[in-house]
Design a protein around this motif. Structure first.
Motif, PDB file in Angstrom:
ATOM      1  N   UNK A  60       7.089  -3.230   1.959  1.00 14.22           N
ATOM      2  CA  UNK A  60       7.609  -3.770   3.610  1.00 14.22           C
ATOM      3  C   UNK A  60       8.952  -4.424   3.392  1.00 14.22           C
ATOM      4  N   UNK A  61       9.085  -5.328   2.623  1.00 15.09           N
ATOM      5  CA  UNK A  61      10.379  -6.029   2.635  1.00 15.09           C
ATOM      6  C   UNK A  61      11.684  -5.094   2.600  1.00 15.09           C
ATOM      7  N   UNK A  62      11.247  -3.974   1.578  1.00 18.44           N
ATOM      8  CA  UNK A  62      12.384  -2.871   1.148  1.00 18.44           C
ATOM      9  C   UNK A  62      12.767  -2.172   2.466  1.00 18.44           C
ATOM     10  N   UNK A  63      11.621  -1.521   3.116  1.00 21.57           N
ATOM     11  CA  UNK A  63      11.855  -0.859   4.134  1.00 21.57           C
ATOM     12  C   UNK A  63      12.483  -1.635   5.372  1.00 21.57           C
ATOM     13  N   UNK A  64      11.987  -2.779   5.500  1.00 19.84           N
ATOM     14  CA  UNK A  64      12.839  -3.755   6.710  1.00 19.84           C
ATOM     15  C   UNK A  64      14.101  -3.839   6.171  1.00 19.84           C
TER      16      UNK A  64
ATOM     17  N   UNK B  98       1.240  -6.300   7.032  1.00 20.54           N
ATOM     18  CA  UNK B  98       2.526  -6.265   7.570  1.00 20.54           C
ATOM     19  C   UNK B  98       2.791  -7.424   8.547  1.00 20.54           C
ATOM     20  N   UNK B  99       1.895  -7.629   9.582  1.00 21.14           N
ATOM     21  CA  UNK B  99       2.015  -8.390  10.701  1.00 21.14           C
ATOM     22  C   UNK B  99       2.240  -9.971  10.047  1.00 21.14           C
ATOM     23  N   UNK B 100       1.015 -10.428   9.382  1.00 25.35           N
ATOM     24  CA  UNK B 100       1.017 -11.802   8.941  1.00 25.35           C
ATOM     25  C   UNK B 100       2.150 -11.896   7.912  1.00 25.35           C
TER      26      UNK B 100
ATOM     27  N   UNK C 112       6.732   0.519   8.295  1.00 26.98           N
ATOM     28  CA  UNK C 112       6.640   1.863   7.548  1.00 26.98           C
ATOM     29  C   UNK C 112       6.431   1.788   6.163  1.00 26.98           C
ATOM     30  N   UNK C 113       7.013   0.617   5.490  1.00 28.67           N
ATOM     31  CA  UNK C 113       7.141   0.073   4.134  1.00 28.67           C
ATOM     32  C   UNK C 113       5.335   0.054   3.746  1.00 28.67           C
ATOM     33  N   UNK C 114       5.122  -0.917   4.605  1.00 31.06           N
ATOM     34  CA  UNK C 114       3.802  -1.326   4.351  1.00 31.06           C
ATOM     35  C   UNK C 114       2.756  -0.149   4.181  1.00 31.06           C
ATOM     36  N   UNK C 115       2.935   0.708   5.168  1.00 31.08           N
ATOM     37  CA  UNK C 115       1.962   1.886   5.316  1.00 31.08           C
ATOM     38  C   UNK C 115       2.023   2.860   4.049  1.00 31.08           C
ATOM     39  N   UNK C 116       3.466   3.009   3.760  1.00 28.58           N
ATOM     40  CA  UNK C 116       3.800   3.739   2.540  1.00 28.58           C
ATOM     41  C   UNK C 116       2.942   3.419   1.211  1.00 28.58           C
ATOM     42  N   UNK C 117       3.214   1.907   1.228  1.00 29.74           N
ATOM     43  CA  UNK C 117       2.721   1.036  -0.033  1.00 29.74           C
ATOM     44  C   UNK C 117       0.940   1.294  -0.130  1.00 29.74           C
ATOM     45  N   UNK C 118       0.505   1.090   1.180  1.00 23.65           N
ATOM     46  CA  UNK C 118      -1.073   1.328   1.316  1.00 23.65           C
ATOM     47  C   UNK C 118      -1.660   2.519   1.029  1.00 23.65           C
ATOM     48  N   UNK C 119      -0.760   3.703   1.463  1.00 29.27           N
ATOM     49  CA  UNK C 119      -1.088   5.044   1.162  1.00 29.27           C
ATOM     50  C   UNK C 119      -1.029   5.410  -0.529  1.00 29.27           C
TER      51      UNK C 119
END
Lengths: 318, 318
Positions: free
Chosen positions: B194-198, B258-260, B228-235
């Protein structure tokens, strides 16, 4: 934000005139004071008498919720007086979460069934306080850290204080009927006789200052009177109320509650003193004739968890 | 203590130059940055691989204790910079109590056996922080309220953040071996991607400011990249690590974390901003090449309890 010089300059006028000690009797409104005390006493003993009825437990929970909100409000007002921006709503919301946890965790009579776990209140509380301030606060950023921290502290202080009083009220004893009500009576009598002993012995022979910086009118003689009052209360309770207590139980509980009660009283005085406030209700809504809610509960807030901890760890109650 | 005018006057020089966003890459010490990252990665994956061994759990607890102390210290330093006097010792002590609770409550693999109940850490923590300040603090009274509140907040923020990471590490899954380590890997990968995607989407096409007051360099495009990064990580996790997760699990966990995570990042930025600090380690001891500890864990501190809550309430794990 504040330079040391600015701080001392701002504080000096506050420190100069020593404020009245929290428990000084106000003879001006003695009638009002006695009236509201009597009204509370009737309500209080009625709830204790019917302590095992669900409606009594719910009413006690409601009473504690009122105490919680009044206390959180007073603490936040004191903090706002010195430029912080804690959230009364956030503090009451998270404090209410603690209160509800203690009610639900024992309403089934079994601590194992825990519909609202304490860890969830803590995790959710952190998000509510920090994210709430982030998303909804219109206050300036300068005090974001201290304001959110004070919201947390108000929630913990009043939420745990009232929460443990709910926990105690709902405790099922092993030997005596209506044990929870007996424990609440023990808590209040031991703490109140302590306050009374401190007042009379302190004003009669009080010479040696206990904590001049924090609470100028308190004396070591008063502290001794406090302990004597705690012991008297504990033995009255042991004789007529919690008859299963041993002499060691009575002495240990009296000394433990007396210690944390007096320290709790001083801690609350420190917070008021740091804001130059004498009466925790700051002249606004309070208990008729009794001033602020914080001044009334400052000892109970720490005595309640201490009594519960003793009953839990020593007597194995939960 | 501080008048509104004094506050704004004191703050204006701080607010004027926008500080760097916490996740801006420091190209100056890229080698050092990569070096310490590599060292941590080796250590991290070794612990995860041996996650079910008691020594690995103990080592993880020790690592979290180090993170706890560094984070509490940084938070207290930030607060001291603006005139508060929180206690690093008090914050680390009470935070350590939370950490120990989470370790002990699951070290037996059964949450029911709870040698150090959370209510006891909270009650004891309040007494330690408030009575400790009363008895041992040499600091002026002016900030007693805010200083004790910030000590509490540091203990809660780092104690719960690291505590839930210990709780996750020690979780026993229902289907897969070494589940705790899988959950920790999930937590870190989802947050870090997530950090990376951001960072990449934000710096590539970032136009619309997300929170100019708090973190000027953050954009809504970056927030989208984060999700998008969070979703990629989760999958990725769902495919190779936590293969028992459904598609709904993966999406829900990615969005919740991702939200919190992003709100937690902003909350920590607010505290730094309120003290005019750019780097949470304030140029002192930190992670070589990575700056402050708070800047590294600000998302994890809230993502960890959120992941645990999902696994507890949705998957029934504890």
């Amino acid at each position: 934000m504040r330079t040391a010089s600015a701080a001392s300059a701002a504080s000096s006028p506050k420190i100069a005139p020593p404020p009245a000690a929290p428990h000084t009797f106000d003879k001006g409104n003695l009638a009002l004071r006695l009236g509201s005390a009597a009204a509370f006493a009737v309500f209080f003993f009625t709830l204790l008498y019917f302590g095992e009825r669900p409606w009594a437990k719910l009413t006690w929970l409601a009473l504690m919720a009122v105490v919680l909100v009044m206390g959180v409000r007073e603490l936040c007002l004191i903090a706002r007086k010195v430029g912080h921006h804690p959230s009364v709503f956030g503090g009451a919301l998270v404090g209410g979460g603690f209160l509800l946890h203690f009610y639900l965790s024992s309403s089934a009579g079994v601590i194992a069934t825990d519909p609202l776990p304490l860890w969830a209140v803590l995790a959710g509380g952190g998000m509510a306080i920090h994210f709430g301030a982030l998303l909804f606060s219109k206050d300036p950023l300068e005090n974001a850290l201290s304001s959110q921290a004070i919201t947390w502290m108000a929630a913990l202080y009043m939420g745990l204080g009232t929460g443990f009083m709910v926990k105690l009220f709902m405790l099922d004893g092993t030997t005596l009927a209506n044990s929870g009500a007996r424990f609440i009576l023990a808590l209040f009598l031991i703490v109140w006789l302590g306050d009374t002993g401190a007042y009379f012995l302190g004003s009669a022979v009080g010479k040696h200052k206990l904590a001049p910086r924090v609470s100028p009118k308190k004396s070591w003689e008063g502290a001794l009177g406090n302990v004597l009052g705690n012991l008297a209360g504990a033995f009255i309770i042991r004789t007529w109320v919690c008859t299963q207590w041993s002499v060691v139980d009575a002495i240990a509980i009296a000394l433990l509650l007396g210690l944390v009660g007096q320290l709790g009283d001083l801690a609350e005085s420190t917070w008021k003193r740091s804001a130059g406030v004498k009466d925790s209700n700051m002249g606004s809504l309070g208990i008729p004739g009794h001033g602020g809610m914080l001044d009334r509960v400052d000892s109970l807030v720490f005595a309640a968890p201490m009594l519960y901890a003793y009953l839990f760890f020593v007597h194995g109650l939960n």
